[in-house]
Design a protein around this motif. Structure first.
Motif: not given
Lengths: 289, 278
Positions: B135-139, B158-161, B173-174, B178-182
């Motif tokens: 689910q975390l990956v999906d978000i 509302n996604i913060n990184e 990320m590792a 995943i390689e990229e986020t939105v």
């Protein structure tokens, strides 16, 4: 007599040294900035204008972001700032002016981090609620904050430009039966307009280089929005890109950040040159005539 | 005549410079300087340890560079020989080792840390107290965009990184591969992620365990809450160790400082700052 002359020379020499030292520093910065940026232009090539920073090291997104933020700031700062300037110099009574002018000048001295803080704590939640945004941290917030930051500078410069319009011109207009508003619209404002726009451009050019406030209300994201109109999204801006990434960058990425500095330098220089030209024109118009 | 004068002036100036250099050299030798910079996760630990350490050692001064320049920055500065200790919240990358062939990067583990996934209090109170890694990956990749889809209220996520290149970002990320986020925002420090999440009612973000608080509660991942035990055991999905890299095995003043950090006094400070003892 001869001794005096040599003393004179020494003093001259010292001042020359001081002056050339500051020029030397400026040239050193130019040289270093461009020298460090050259590998980026060579190795990244045309991709430097790509909007994909993460993979292609493109700065297109950041350039676009900077222009969007500056454009937003201009839309706010020009009408409000010039209106404020007209009010202060032409409409306000003496005592209102005596209260407002120092307050506006104090406003210009507030550090940008304070604007950024207020922006992040008050403006951003307000935007989130008002526009039902997922998040108020956006290019729009950056434009608004920079616009407000620039406002006091533009008000002050507009006020000064309007005040410097010769009294005789205004009096001649009023004597011909024009109302005060007609005088402002047709005589005083056009006469001061070049100075006003020159100052305003300079102010926004300075605000464009502003980093802290932008970083705080836009964030240091690298993913660029899809189009020029996505002002409700966060995006990279040249200054925040440099500030947010320099610490972690190495290799070619450092050169690309210097290239971002070069683009920033070019945009700010172009704005300064435009404002210089405008200033030159107004002087010519009034001194020549 | 004039030329001789110029020469004499130059000679005097050179003398002054030499004297200054000599004097500053003397001052420098009285108290040895250990320079440290790097990860913003290690920064609070390093700073508190340095304060305590300086009180106890008159002959060594530990200078913790501020602002922290990130794990990558610390390793680069160490590689370039500008600092003695490069603080990192991730293990060194092969590309970094290759970049500085003359530097013998030596790893000194000083603590453990978990990257906690935090959400706005509103979301937590509305029932989202845990997610699966999937689910975390999906978000973060944008397949799921509404809290409703993971058992929360009907609200956009509302996604913060953290910004690219930061150790926390890399670890996160590792760990979820995943390689990229939105992400909607990216921040240069943990504290800024925390404040962005706590000031919103629809936020998610990730921070070092030390930054979890009541206003930004941490989620369970795959049913496991981030805690000392789960992170040290490696059962919590996003765990990592904190490092102080040196060029070769630590010696002299650098060794004295790293020994202090790894001693029980140093580890007390680390536990106090919300990280996990060795």
């Amino acid at each position: 007599m001869k001794k005096k002359l040599s003393k004179e020379h020494i003093i001259q020499g010292i001042f020359l040294l001081i002056a050339s030292f500051s020029i030397f520093i400026i040239f050193f910065i130019f040289f270093f900035l461009f020298k460090e940026a050259i590998p980026a232009f060579i190795e990244v090539g045309g991709d430097i204008f790509s909007t994909d920073f993460s993979n292609e090291l493109g700065l297109g997104g950041a350039i676009r972001g900077s222009l969007i933020v500056t454009g937003g700031a201009l839309l706010i700062a020009y009408p409000l700032g010039i209106g404020g300037g007209i009010f202060l110099s032409e409409v306000a009574s003496v005592w209102i002016r005596r209260i407002l002018k120092p307050i506006i000048e104090v406003l210009a001295g507030i550090p940008s981090v304070v604007y950024g803080f207020i922006g992040a704590i008050i403006l951003v939640p307000f935007l989130t609620d008002s526009f039902r945004m997922i998040s108020g941290f956006s290019l729009l917030a950056g434009g608004l904050i920079i616009g407000v930051m620039t406002l006091p500078i533009i008000i002050s410069i507009s006020d000064d430009s309007l005040k410097s319009v010769p009294r005789e011109i205004k009096e001649a207009s009023l004597a011909l039966g024009a109302t005060p508003w007609q005088t402002i619209k047709k005589v005083t404002f056009p006469a001061a307009s070049s100075g006003i726009f020159a100052g305003a451009t300079l102010g926004v050019g300075k605000a464009l280089g502003e980093t802290m406030a932008v970083l705080m209300v836009v964030s240091a994201i690298t993913r660029a929005p899809d189009s020029w109109f996505d002002i409700f999204e966060s995006g990279p801006v040249l200054t925040s890109l440099i500030a947010g990434h320099w610490g972690e960058a190495y290799g070619l990425k450092v050169n690309v950040l210097f290239a971002a500095g070069v683009f920033l330098f070019i945009i700010v220089s172009v704005m300064s040159i435009i404002s210089e030209i405008m200033q030159y024109r107004i002087e010519k118009k009034f001194k020549g005539g | 005549m004039k030329k001789i004068n110029t020469l004499r002036t130059l000679a005097v100036l050179a003398g002054v410079f030499a004297l200054t250099a000599f004097m500053s050299g003397c001052i420098g030798s009285e108290s040895e300087m250990v320079k440290l910079n790097g990860s913003s996760t290690v920064f609070p630990i390093a700073q508190r340890c340095a304060e305590k350490f300086d009180q106890e050692h008159d002959d060594i001064t530990v200078e913790v560079g501020a602002p922290p320049i990130g794990s990558g920055g610390g390793i680069t500065q160490l590689g370039e020989g500008n600092i003695h200790i490069g603080a990192a919240s991730r293990e060194i990358k092969q590309t970094e080792i290759d970049k500085f062939p003359n530097v013998d990067f030596t790893d000194n583990v000083i603590a453990f840390d978990g990257v906690a996934v935090i959400v706005s209090k509103d979301i937590y109170d509305a029932g989202v107290t845990g997610l699966t890694t999937a689910q975390l990956v999906d978000i973060y990749v944008g397949t799921v965009t509404n809290w409703m889809d993971v058992g929360g209220p009907d609200r956009q996520i509302n996604i913060n990184e953290r910004e690219e290149g930061s150790g926390t970002h890399d670890t996160f990320m590792a760990a979820i591969d995943i390689e990229e986020t939105v992400a909607n925002q990216a921040w240069p420090s943990n504290a800024e992620v925390k404040s962005a999440v706590s000031n919103s009612d629809n936020g998610i973000g990730y921070v070092g365990l030390g930054y979890v608080s009541n206003s930004t509660p941490a989620l369970k991942l795959d049913g496991i809450a981030p805690s000392e035990t789960t992170i040290k055991a490696g059962t919590y999905p996003i765990s990592r160790s904190l490092h102080m890299y040196t060029d070769g095995a630590p010696k002299g003043a650098v060794k004295v400082f790293i020994d202090f950090v790894q001693s029980s006094a140093g580890q007390d400070i680390i536990a106090d700052a919300g990280f996990i003892r060795l």
